[in-house]
Design a protein around this motif. Sequence first.
Motif, PDB file in Angstrom:
ATOM      1  N   ASP A  11      39.504  39.523  32.363  1.00 46.88           N
ATOM      2  CA  ASP A  11      40.649  40.395  32.069  1.00 46.88           C
ATOM      3  C   ASP A  11      40.203  41.675  31.377  1.00 46.88           C
ATOM      4  OD1 ASP A  11      42.388  38.639  33.219  1.00 46.88           O
ATOM      5  OD2 ASP A  11      43.183  37.865  31.328  1.00 46.88           O
ATOM      6  N   GLY A  15      40.788  45.190  33.095  1.00 46.68           N
ATOM      7  CA  GLY A  15      41.593  46.155  32.352  1.00 46.68           C
ATOM      8  C   GLY A  15      40.967  47.533  32.292  1.00 46.68           C
ATOM      9  N   HIS A  18      40.420  48.688  36.546  1.00 46.93           N
ATOM     10  CA  HIS A  18      41.495  48.302  37.457  1.00 46.93           C
ATOM     11  C   HIS A  18      41.731  49.305  38.592  1.00 46.93           C
ATOM     12  CE1 HIS A  18      45.760  48.018  38.667  1.00 46.93           C
ATOM     13  NE2 HIS A  18      45.507  46.724  38.649  1.00 46.93           N
ATOM     14  N   ALA A  54      41.573  42.728  40.556  1.00 42.31           N
ATOM     15  CA  ALA A  54      42.351  43.922  40.214  1.00 42.31           C
ATOM     16  C   ALA A  54      43.625  44.017  41.047  1.00 42.31           C
ATOM     17  CB  ALA A  54      41.503  45.175  40.403  1.00 42.31           C
ATOM     18  N   LYS A  59      48.764  44.660  35.639  1.00 42.32           N
ATOM     19  CA  LYS A  59      47.976  45.448  34.691  1.00 42.32           C
ATOM     20  C   LYS A  59      48.709  45.667  33.375  1.00 42.32           C
ATOM     21  CE  LYS A  59      45.184  49.443  33.888  1.00 42.32           C
ATOM     22  NZ  LYS A  59      44.816  50.774  34.240  1.00 42.32           N
ATOM     23  N   GLU A  60      49.983  45.930  33.406  1.00 41.20           N
ATOM     24  CA  GLU A  60      50.729  46.160  32.164  1.00 41.20           C
ATOM     25  C   GLU A  60      50.703  44.916  31.281  1.00 41.20           C
ATOM     26  OE1 GLU A  60      51.713  49.062  31.035  1.00 41.20           O
ATOM     27  OE2 GLU A  60      50.863  49.875  32.866  1.00 41.20           O
TER      28      GLU A  60
END
Length: 94
Positions: A11, A15, A18, A54, A59-60
């Motif tokens: 992650d 992050g 991405h 990805a 993503k948020e």
Amino acid sequence: MLAALPTVDSDRIVGVVHFRVREAWAVLEPYTRAERRIRGNSYWRYFEHLACLAAVVDKEKLLSDQRLMCCESLGADAVAAIRSASVVRAPADP
């Protein structure tokens, strides 16, 4: 490769990269597929794995879960201090 290892927090990697890894894979995928036909099925597997991570991640949520700071959440004084910070430049060559 690191994103596929169980000892690394994928992650964190996703992050950071991405958007870029998704963009790169969109360009490189046809070339990768062609190379796999020539070299075998393992060509760039780790990169494809990262691109897949990805593609499926929210993503948020991922960034929220990492508890990253946002300047605006610190208040107007912190934002002003960041904006007014002087940039230190290397001296020019003589």
